[in-house]
Design an enzyme around this catalytic site. Structure first.
Site, PDB file in Angstrom:
ATOM      1  N   HIS A  52       0.845  -1.188   0.000  1.00 17.27           N
ATOM      2  CA  HIS A  52       0.000   0.000   0.000  1.00 17.27           C
ATOM      3  C   HIS A  52       0.885   1.246   0.000  1.00 17.27           C
ATOM      4  O   HIS A  52       2.104   1.157   0.191  1.00 17.27           O
ATOM      5  CB  HIS A  52      -0.925   0.003   1.234  1.00 17.27           C
ATOM      6  CG  HIS A  52      -0.205   0.053   2.537  1.00 17.27           C
ATOM      7  ND1 HIS A  52      -0.077  -1.018   3.383  1.00 17.27           N
ATOM      8  CD2 HIS A  52       0.447   1.072   3.145  1.00 17.27           C
ATOM      9  CE1 HIS A  52       0.605  -0.675   4.447  1.00 17.27           C
ATOM     10  NE2 HIS A  52       0.955   0.590   4.326  1.00 17.27           N
TER      11      HIS A  52
HETATM   12  P1  TYD Z   1      -2.318  -3.561   7.060  1.00 12.34           P
HETATM   13  O1  TYD Z   1      -2.141  -2.089   6.900  1.00 12.34           O
HETATM   14  O2  TYD Z   1      -2.973  -4.270   5.928  1.00 12.34           O
HETATM   15  O3  TYD Z   1      -0.942  -4.264   7.404  1.00 12.34           O
HETATM   16  P2  TYD Z   1       0.440  -4.220   6.566  1.00 12.34           P
HETATM   17  O4  TYD Z   1       0.359  -3.119   5.618  1.00 12.34           O
HETATM   18  O5  TYD Z   1       1.483  -3.934   7.540  1.00 12.34           O
HETATM   19  O6  TYD Z   1       0.627  -5.549   5.932  1.00 12.34           O
HETATM   20  O7  TYD Z   1      -3.152  -3.800   8.399  1.00 12.34           O
HETATM   21  C1  TYD Z   1      -3.664  -5.059   8.725  1.00 12.34           C
HETATM   22  C2  TYD Z   1      -4.883  -4.865   9.599  1.00 12.34           C
HETATM   23  O8  TYD Z   1      -4.542  -4.223  10.821  1.00 12.34           O
HETATM   24  C3  TYD Z   1      -5.948  -4.007   8.936  1.00 12.34           C
HETATM   25  O9  TYD Z   1      -7.206  -4.601   9.200  1.00 12.34           O
HETATM   26  C4  TYD Z   1      -5.880  -2.690   9.650  1.00 12.34           C
HETATM   27  C5  TYD Z   1      -5.316  -3.058  11.019  1.00 12.34           C
HETATM   28  N1  TYD Z   1      -4.489  -2.003  11.597  1.00 12.34           N
HETATM   29  C6  TYD Z   1      -4.980  -1.234  12.641  1.00 12.34           C
HETATM   30  O10 TYD Z   1      -6.130  -1.421  13.104  1.00 12.34           O
HETATM   31  N2  TYD Z   1      -4.183  -0.264  13.179  1.00 12.34           N
HETATM   32  C7  TYD Z   1      -2.925  -0.035  12.708  1.00 12.34           C
HETATM   33  O11 TYD Z   1      -2.223   0.868  13.230  1.00 12.34           O
HETATM   34  C8  TYD Z   1      -2.434  -0.816  11.610  1.00 12.34           C
HETATM   35  C9  TYD Z   1      -1.059  -0.590  11.047  1.00 12.34           C
HETATM   36  C10 TYD Z   1      -3.253  -1.785  11.092  1.00 12.34           C
END
Ligand code: TYD
Length: 150
Positions: A52
């Site tokens: 992302h």
């Molecule tokens: P995601 O951003 O997809 O993780 P990464 O990019 O690190 O692989 O986040 C995974 C899940 O966690 C998503 O449902 C959102 C949640 N999340 C939070 O609730 N708070 C946060 O600070 C972060 C980073 C993620």
């Protein structure tokens, strides 16, 4: 600084025979206030995280333990960084797509972020990211030319 605007920051180190220490201060070692800290751990081999970009958020990514690769893309340029030192942080500006993979066993990715979690700040579709990045570049004022300076 690399082509994407990402750069590795050398963080302070307090070497000590009892174990080393590194610290990070917002608006000092990173060019933003630290609003949130999160970390990735127990990452199975062969999987990737990230995938992302953020419209506004900036982040410092640290391999707090172990190692992993970070691939970044600003819509025009790509770079790949290998993080394996607890005192190195990869500064990732807004509007940079990032993917994290190749985690070592026990690897921990610590992220210091400039904003609290806000899903609207995420761009999770790469085609949409390229389009938003292109539009932002097109809206940027042109750099001053030699004729302007004359
Ligand atoms: P995601 O951003 O997809 O993780 P990464 O990019 O690190 O692989 O986040 C995974 C899940 O966690 C998503 O449902 C959102 C949640 N999340 C939070 O609730 N708070 C946060 O600070 C972060 C980073 C993620």
């Amino acid at each position: 600084m690399g082509k994407t605007g990402c750069r590795v920051i050398d963080l302070p180190r307090v070497a000590d025979p009892r174990g080393n220490l590194t610290f990070v201060e917002g608006d000092n070692h990173v060019p933003f206030d630290i609003a949130r800290v999160y970390y990735l751990y127990d990452v199975p081999g062969g999987t990737s995280r990230g995938g992302h970009a953020h419209r506004d958020l900036q982040a410092l990514i640290i391999a707090a333990s172990g190692s992993f690769d970070v691939s970044v893309d600003d819509g025009e340029h790509q770079e790949r960084f290998f993080l394996n030192r607890s005192y190195h942080g990869l500064l990732v500006p807004n509007m940079v797509w990032r993917e994290l993979d190749n985690f070592s066993s026990g690897g921990v990715c610590l992220v210091l972020a400039s904003a609290v979690y806000e899903e609207d700040d995420y761009i999770r579709d790469h085609a949409e990211f390229r389009e938003v990045a292109r539009a932002r570049r097109a809206a940027e004022p042109a750099p001053p030319s030699a004729a302007d300076a004359a």
